[in-house]
Scaffold this motif. Structure first.
Motif, PDB file in Angstrom:
ATOM      1  N   UNK A  98       0.868  -1.172   0.000  1.00 34.85           N
ATOM      2  CA  UNK A  98       0.000   0.000   0.000  1.00 34.85           C
ATOM      3  C   UNK A  98       0.909   1.227   0.000  1.00 34.85           C
ATOM      4  N   UNK A  99       0.800   2.097  -0.994  1.00 34.66           N
ATOM      5  CA  UNK A  99       1.698   3.256  -1.043  1.00 34.66           C
ATOM      6  C   UNK A  99       1.498   4.236   0.120  1.00 34.66           C
ATOM      7  N   UNK A 100       0.372   4.162   0.789  1.00 35.55           N
ATOM      8  CA  UNK A 100       0.117   5.078   1.905  1.00 35.55           C
ATOM      9  C   UNK A 100       0.697   4.572   3.219  1.00 35.55           C
ATOM     10  N   UNK A 101       0.775   3.260   3.384  1.00 36.58           N
ATOM     11  CA  UNK A 101       1.283   2.705   4.644  1.00 36.58           C
ATOM     12  C   UNK A 101       2.636   2.024   4.484  1.00 36.58           C
ATOM     13  N   UNK A 129      -7.077   1.082   1.395  1.00 38.79           N
ATOM     14  CA  UNK A 129      -5.934   1.300   2.265  1.00 38.79           C
ATOM     15  C   UNK A 129      -6.392   1.240   3.721  1.00 38.79           C
ATOM     16  N   UNK A 130      -5.478   0.912   4.595  1.00 41.50           N
ATOM     17  CA  UNK A 130      -5.772   0.944   6.030  1.00 41.50           C
ATOM     18  C   UNK A 130      -5.277   2.240   6.671  1.00 41.50           C
ATOM     19  N   UNK A 131      -4.828   3.172   5.853  1.00 39.40           N
ATOM     20  CA  UNK A 131      -4.306   4.448   6.340  1.00 39.40           C
ATOM     21  C   UNK A 131      -5.426   5.334   6.881  1.00 39.40           C
ATOM     22  N   UNK A 132      -5.156   5.994   8.008  1.00 41.11           N
ATOM     23  CA  UNK A 132      -6.126   6.940   8.560  1.00 41.11           C
ATOM     24  C   UNK A 132      -5.748   8.388   8.236  1.00 41.11           C
ATOM     25  N   UNK A 133      -4.765   8.575   7.339  1.00 39.97           N
ATOM     26  CA  UNK A 133      -4.366   9.921   6.924  1.00 39.97           C
ATOM     27  C   UNK A 133      -5.499  10.601   6.158  1.00 39.97           C
ATOM     28  N   UNK A 134      -5.542  11.929   6.246  1.00 39.47           N
ATOM     29  CA  UNK A 134      -6.520  12.709   5.467  1.00 39.47           C
ATOM     30  C   UNK A 134      -6.090  12.720   4.008  1.00 39.47           C
ATOM     31  N   UNK A 135      -7.041  12.555   3.083  1.00 43.19           N
ATOM     32  CA  UNK A 135      -6.673  12.651   1.669  1.00 43.19           C
ATOM     33  C   UNK A 135      -6.326  14.089   1.294  1.00 43.19           C
TER      34      UNK A 135
END
Length: 80
Positions: free
Chosen positions: A11-14, A34-40
């Motif tokens: 996953x490129x976000x995590x 994704x399992x990321x909790x970051x804001x888009x």
């Protein structure tokens, strides 16, 4: 012909190879997220075809789904 993923990509976000999965109605997997909790970075003003991404508060809200094409009456008459 059926094709399968040969490996799970990170996953490129995590940076991890773990993804959230979305179950298909008949079994199996029909999508990932994704399992990321970051804001888009972007949450509005998407093209018409990408409106499903609008309004998400976290990257994990963006779902990537496979939806098979709808069968037509002509398709139902064909033998497989």
């Amino acid at each position: 012909m059926q094709r399968y993923l040969r490996k799970v990509h990170a996953d490129p976000m995590t940076g991890k190879s773990q993804w959230g999965t979305i179950a298909a109605p008949g079994g199996g997997i029909m999508g990932v997220h994704s399992l990321s909790d970051q804001r888009p970075i972007k949450s509005a003003n998407f093209d018409v075809t990408d409106q499903g991404f609008a309004g998400g508060s976290a990257i994990s809200d963006w779902k990537f789904l496979y939806e098979p094409p709808a069968s037509t009456a002509a398709d139902q008459g064909k033998s497989h």
